[in-house]
Design an enzyme around this catalytic site. Sequence first.
Site, short mmCIF file in Angstrom:
data_model
loop_
_atom_site.label_atom_id
_atom_site.label_comp_id
_atom_site.label_asym_id
_atom_site.label_seq_id
_atom_site.Cartn_x
_atom_site.Cartn_y
_atom_site.Cartn_z
N GLU A 128 -5.14 1.49 2.69
CA GLU A 128 -4.99 0.38 3.63
C GLU A 128 -5.06 0.85 5.07
O GLU A 128 -5.60 0.15 5.93
CB GLU A 128 -3.65 -0.33 3.37
CG GLU A 128 -3.49 -1.66 4.10
CD GLU A 128 -2.91 -1.52 5.50
OE1 GLU A 128 -2.94 -2.51 6.25
OE2 GLU A 128 -2.44 -0.42 5.86
N GLU A 129 -4.53 2.04 5.36
CA GLU A 129 -4.46 2.51 6.73
C GLU A 129 -5.83 2.81 7.34
O GLU A 129 -5.96 2.94 8.55
CB GLU A 129 -3.57 3.76 6.83
CG GLU A 129 -2.09 3.51 6.54
CD GLU A 129 -1.41 2.62 7.56
OE1 GLU A 129 -2.07 2.20 8.55
OE2 GLU A 129 -0.22 2.32 7.40
N HIS A 171 3.95 2.37 13.56
CA HIS A 171 3.03 3.52 13.60
C HIS A 171 3.56 4.65 14.49
O HIS A 171 2.79 5.49 14.94
CB HIS A 171 1.62 3.11 14.02
CG HIS A 171 0.85 2.46 12.91
ND1 HIS A 171 -0.52 2.39 12.90
CD2 HIS A 171 1.26 1.87 11.76
CE1 HIS A 171 -0.92 1.78 11.80
NE2 HIS A 171 0.15 1.45 11.10
N HIS A 186 0.83 -1.22 0.00
CA HIS A 186 0.00 0.00 0.00
C HIS A 186 0.86 1.26 0.00
O HIS A 186 1.90 1.34 0.66
CB HIS A 186 -1.01 0.00 1.15
CG HIS A 186 -0.44 0.05 2.53
ND1 HIS A 186 -0.22 1.24 3.20
CD2 HIS A 186 -0.09 -0.92 3.40
CE1 HIS A 186 0.24 0.99 4.41
NE2 HIS A 186 0.34 -0.32 4.55
N ASP A 216 4.11 -6.28 3.94
CA ASP A 216 3.85 -5.21 4.90
C ASP A 216 4.79 -5.38 6.08
O ASP A 216 5.68 -6.24 6.07
CB ASP A 216 2.38 -5.23 5.34
CG ASP A 216 1.83 -3.83 5.64
OD1 ASP A 216 2.60 -2.99 6.14
OD2 ASP A 216 0.63 -3.60 5.39
N ASP A 230 6.07 1.81 7.06
CA ASP A 230 4.81 1.11 6.80
C ASP A 230 4.00 2.00 5.85
O ASP A 230 3.48 3.03 6.28
CB ASP A 230 4.08 0.88 8.12
CG ASP A 230 2.66 0.38 7.96
OD1 ASP A 230 2.30 -0.07 6.86
OD2 ASP A 230 1.90 0.48 8.94
#
Length: 387
Positions: free
Chosen positions: A222-223, A323, A71, A243, A188
């Site tokens: 995606e997030e 994150h 992504h 990922d 990410d």
Amino acid sequence: MSIEIDEAYLKRQLEALLRIASPTGYTDEIVHYCSGELERLGLKPELTRRGAIRAVRQGSRRHGARAMVTHLDTLGAQVKSVKDNGRLEVVPIGHWSARFAEGARVTVFSSAGSFRGTILPIKASGHTFNDEVDTLPVGWRYVELRIDAVTTSRQETLALGIDVGDVIAIDPAPELLENGFINSRHLDDKAGVAIALAAIEALERTAATTPVDTYWLFTIAEEVGVGASSILTGDIASMLTIDNGTSAPGQNSAEFGVTIAMADQSGPFDYHLTKKLVDLCQSEGIPYQKDVFRYYRSDSASAIEAGHDVRTALATFGIDASHGYERIHMHALVSVARLVAAFAVSRVDIKRDAREISGVEGFTHQPTEEADNPLPPEFGSTGSRNT
């Protein structure tokens, strides 16, 4: 023979991707960049209305195709309101803690143009608030965005063209060290995109042939849980998601080698596809470990939940402080790229998957036999310990 990954190319792509802001909902420019690189590599990208990318590398046959998905979107924020002091209340795009937002340099994208700024605690000065700077709770209600523009009121900020809903990109602040460690936000999944591009480059450079078509998918939401829900075609029988895997206490992930996910919060990944990845790691000499993620979902989950009948698996690069201000190592990126390339050229084991619906003939089996567990020498044939 293993397909060699160009580590320098992978690193260059990661650096280029990190320079392009792409919070969910503001991904057009990274879509243009990725599409251009796919074209340079010899593939023809197709875009959905909103910009998800699908590029096919042709194999020996079309049906029963494979897909590799990453992504392009990242975490970010959005203007919730313009405050009386001219600063901005913000809300997150995606799930991440305001703890990692404090002190971040950002870009606000408004209809009038972009503005720079900083996310700060609402009580940011110890000279003013004394110990209250340490006792202020953590949360999005307790931070605000200070704009680098002349404004001290709501009216002045609105006059700049900044308004509710404007998207905020968080600076990645990357640092790539000579020892292979990489620190940055948004690894990410920009590291995953770089892995996919490096695998494609290796396949093209070596003129590798594949038994079926390979779809290279790049999603843009995606997030926020949308991911690969609407980009698959009926020809795709199996999908490998690339990922991050969280290397943290209580996890079996690592910042080196490949971490193969056995399950995430949406349930177990496909038994046969996951086993194939393990077998490929063993045969190719790729270091690996397995892990289970309890608070994690990916493009695989969104595809299955949208009703796509595909086998899914997840190969990850270990990431510390996911994150947040993340850290990875080039060893993991190259390892995952090697696995992706090996999977692309590997034989098709479940031939009936070429058809969406068929009879029971050729359907897979899972092992159920009791494992061979011989007694140690100190026990006799009756199971009693020899004394």
